[in-house]
Design an enzyme around this catalytic site. Sequence first.
Site, PDB file in Angstrom:
ATOM      1  N   ARG A 105       0.840  -1.187   0.000  1.00  0.00           N
ATOM      2  CA  ARG A 105       0.000   0.000   0.000  1.00  0.00           C
ATOM      3  C   ARG A 105       0.886   1.252   0.000  1.00  0.00           C
ATOM      4  O   ARG A 105       1.978   1.252   0.567  1.00  0.00           O
ATOM      5  CB  ARG A 105      -0.873  -0.020   1.253  1.00  0.00           C
ATOM      6  CG  ARG A 105      -1.849   1.136   1.419  1.00  0.00           C
ATOM      7  CD  ARG A 105      -2.974   1.042   0.449  1.00  0.00           C
ATOM      8  NE  ARG A 105      -4.134   1.838   0.883  1.00  0.00           N
ATOM      9  CZ  ARG A 105      -5.002   2.382   0.058  1.00  0.00           C
ATOM     10  NH1 ARG A 105      -4.865   2.250  -1.248  1.00  0.00           N
ATOM     11  NH2 ARG A 105      -6.036   3.053   0.514  1.00  0.00           N
TER      12      ARG A 105
ATOM     13  N   THR B  90      -9.882   0.357  -9.033  1.00  0.00           N
ATOM     14  CA  THR B  90      -8.997  -0.691  -8.585  1.00  0.00           C
ATOM     15  C   THR B  90      -9.111  -1.841  -9.571  1.00  0.00           C
ATOM     16  O   THR B  90     -10.042  -1.870 -10.349  1.00  0.00           O
ATOM     17  CB  THR B  90      -9.462  -1.101  -7.179  1.00  0.00           C
ATOM     18  OG1 THR B  90      -9.444   0.049  -6.348  1.00  0.00           O
ATOM     19  CG2 THR B  90      -8.662  -2.202  -6.577  1.00  0.00           C
TER      20      THR B  90
ATOM     21  N   THR C 270      -4.310  -0.655  -6.950  1.00  0.00           N
ATOM     22  CA  THR C 270      -5.142   0.479  -7.338  1.00  0.00           C
ATOM     23  C   THR C 270      -4.339   1.771  -7.415  1.00  0.00           C
ATOM     24  O   THR C 270      -3.252   1.875  -6.832  1.00  0.00           O
ATOM     25  CB  THR C 270      -6.287   0.660  -6.313  1.00  0.00           C
ATOM     26  OG1 THR C 270      -7.184   1.683  -6.749  1.00  0.00           O
ATOM     27  CG2 THR C 270      -5.740   1.022  -4.943  1.00  0.00           C
TER      28      THR C 270
ATOM     29  N   ASN D 287      -6.647   4.319  -6.889  1.00  0.00           N
ATOM     30  CA  ASN D 287      -7.843   4.891  -6.275  1.00  0.00           C
ATOM     31  C   ASN D 287      -8.889   5.208  -7.325  1.00  0.00           C
ATOM     32  O   ASN D 287      -9.559   4.299  -7.796  1.00  0.00           O
ATOM     33  CB  ASN D 287      -7.513   6.102  -5.402  1.00  0.00           C
ATOM     34  CG  ASN D 287      -8.618   6.370  -4.380  1.00  0.00           C
ATOM     35  OD1 ASN D 287      -9.350   5.461  -4.002  1.00  0.00           O
ATOM     36  ND2 ASN D 287      -8.740   7.598  -3.928  1.00  0.00           N
TER      37      ASN D 287
ATOM     38  N   SER E 295      -7.745   1.074   3.533  1.00  0.00           N
ATOM     39  CA  SER E 295      -8.225   0.578   2.244  1.00  0.00           C
ATOM     40  C   SER E 295      -9.389  -0.374   2.450  1.00  0.00           C
ATOM     41  O   SER E 295      -9.586  -0.915   3.543  1.00  0.00           O
ATOM     42  CB  SER E 295      -7.091  -0.152   1.516  1.00  0.00           C
ATOM     43  OG  SER E 295      -7.558  -0.799   0.350  1.00  0.00           O
TER      44      SER E 295
ATOM     45  N   GLY F 193     -13.745  -1.638  -6.647  1.00  0.00           N
ATOM     46  CA  GLY F 193     -15.055  -1.080  -6.335  1.00  0.00           C
ATOM     47  C   GLY F 193     -15.115  -0.145  -5.155  1.00  0.00           C
ATOM     48  O   GLY F 193     -16.202   0.107  -4.629  1.00  0.00           O
ATOM     49  N   GLY F 194     -13.978   0.376  -4.666  1.00  0.00           N
ATOM     50  CA  GLY F 194     -14.031   1.308  -3.553  1.00  0.00           C
ATOM     51  C   GLY F 194     -14.658   0.673  -2.328  1.00  0.00           C
ATOM     52  O   GLY F 194     -14.342  -0.467  -1.947  1.00  0.00           O
TER      53      GLY F 194
END
Length: 587
Positions: A121, A398, A416, A418, A469, A490-491
């Site tokens: 990340r 993502t 991702t 974002n 996340s 998909g957030g």
Amino acid sequence: MDRHPPQVPRTHASRGRSPGLRAGLAVILLSVAGSLCAQAILEGERHHPEQGRKGMVVTSHDLATDAALEVLKNDGNAVDAAVTAGFVLAVVQPRSGNIGGGGFMLFAPGDGGPVEAIDYREKAPAAATETMFQDNDGNAVPNRSRFTHLASGVPGTVAGLALALERHGTLSLPEALAPAIRLARDGFIVPARFTEGLEQARDRLQRWPASRATFYREDGSPWPPGERFRQPELAATLQRIADQGTRGFYEGKTARLIVEEMQRNDGLITAADLKDYQPSIRKPVRGTYRGYEVFSMSPPSSGGTHILQILNILEHYPLAELGHNAADTLHYMAEAMKLAYADRSKFLGDTDFVDVPLDGLLDKAYAAELRKNISVDKTRPASELQPGNPNAFESPETTHYSIVDRRGNAVSNTYTINFSYGSGITVTGAGFLLNNEMDDFSAKPGEPNAFGLIGGEANKVEPGKRMLSSMSPTVVRKNGRNFLVTGSPGGSRIITTTLQVILNVIDHNMNIQSAVDAPRMHHQWLPDAIFIEQGFSPDTLRLLEDRGHTVKTTNAMGAIQSVLIGEDGTLYGGADPRRSTSSAKGY
């Protein structure tokens, strides 16, 4: 660690390829029908064991699937194929594939050995401050954390993929990069989805000269379907990584280009931030559901924690008897989701900086306590729900891909930048987009981010901290062996999308393509509504509204890519038709 994991008995792989269709009622019905036909073909192929050992790759782009599958055919393992796919997606799917972002990878050995999580990340730059996205009056300024150079965390993808290859792969980094370099240098034929994405993001991308020059023709129009698109600057950037290893990204020319981009535009990432970046090896979260073991990503992802928390709550209810997407089933799912997302708002963050009560959140006794908030015939308004007390039970655009090799080794990888195309900012001279992951921090405690998620003190901005996340790469094991490999973009909806595929397979006994195709729902506590895709029965929705639920129809949710491993070792790929370029292939 052994770079050549022990072999397990030969598997027979079946192949499947999802149709390039958009989500919608007619599309979903067609997809399900098509998947049933495909499943019949897969069953028929079982009778030909002479096809030998097999592997399965499911990604969001057929060129990435093809490249990774070729690695498996040449006796590479799942990690080799995953790293290859990750770099190829950075070329052919710039809206979400990346080297300017970060993500998480789960590696599950085929012999039942410990599951490992690699956390790559992004991190906040050293100069980041808690109030950097607030105005002088202390109010959050949303676009500052989304569409400026301040929006970018220090990228982790290159370091993370290289670490995975070093720990578990058999290919060299140059070998894994070769297909991506070739596609960037020589180009690839543009599919319709590529053109549509650039058209939709035109205003945001063309604000930045390097983005306009990289992704659009001289007249400002996007590259049309059927034409060949080349990225020479990106090819050179990837070649530096191949030649110099991770230093070819975090030091030297590429690092200089990133720093110069920041300095020209009041960004924060420095040469020291890049040089100091390191991915982390994490222990994945683990839970059980109806006799299956479920492994998923631990913090700084909230995804795995809350998938397990929701499963713990739902395990009490006979979902199989109630029926797939029946009103009772959806009601219990929505109520469980609300409780988990309420907890997310308070407790989840980077465990290198904050104490997250994981044991309590994952405790089945805590789930039983939360279940007391769920009524059989009436929804409880979100305004009446607050984060629970898990400490009493102690003893986060993502893309995702799933890969299983002939030895049974499995990789579930989600990464991702974002938003679709991240910040929209391309590093001048380097050819890749920067993430806007800083928006995943709490700009101000209690202030929703772009996905409507509420964050608290645990997820405030701090130097060197990883932002929370929802990415949820997941592996399910049955009797100690890998059974289901899954995950989604998909957030905030990543968690519930991944959850529903697990429920569809375990509770509703669906084949993997049907489990992927089925209409989805989502609730995240705030806003207080059930969001649904098209394809649900109107009668079911009326029953939910009679219980007090607000129901809203929305666009397609997620793009989950999954592999299911049958008891006899047969591999089944389920590619999500919600992305027209999705592809599941075995050999």
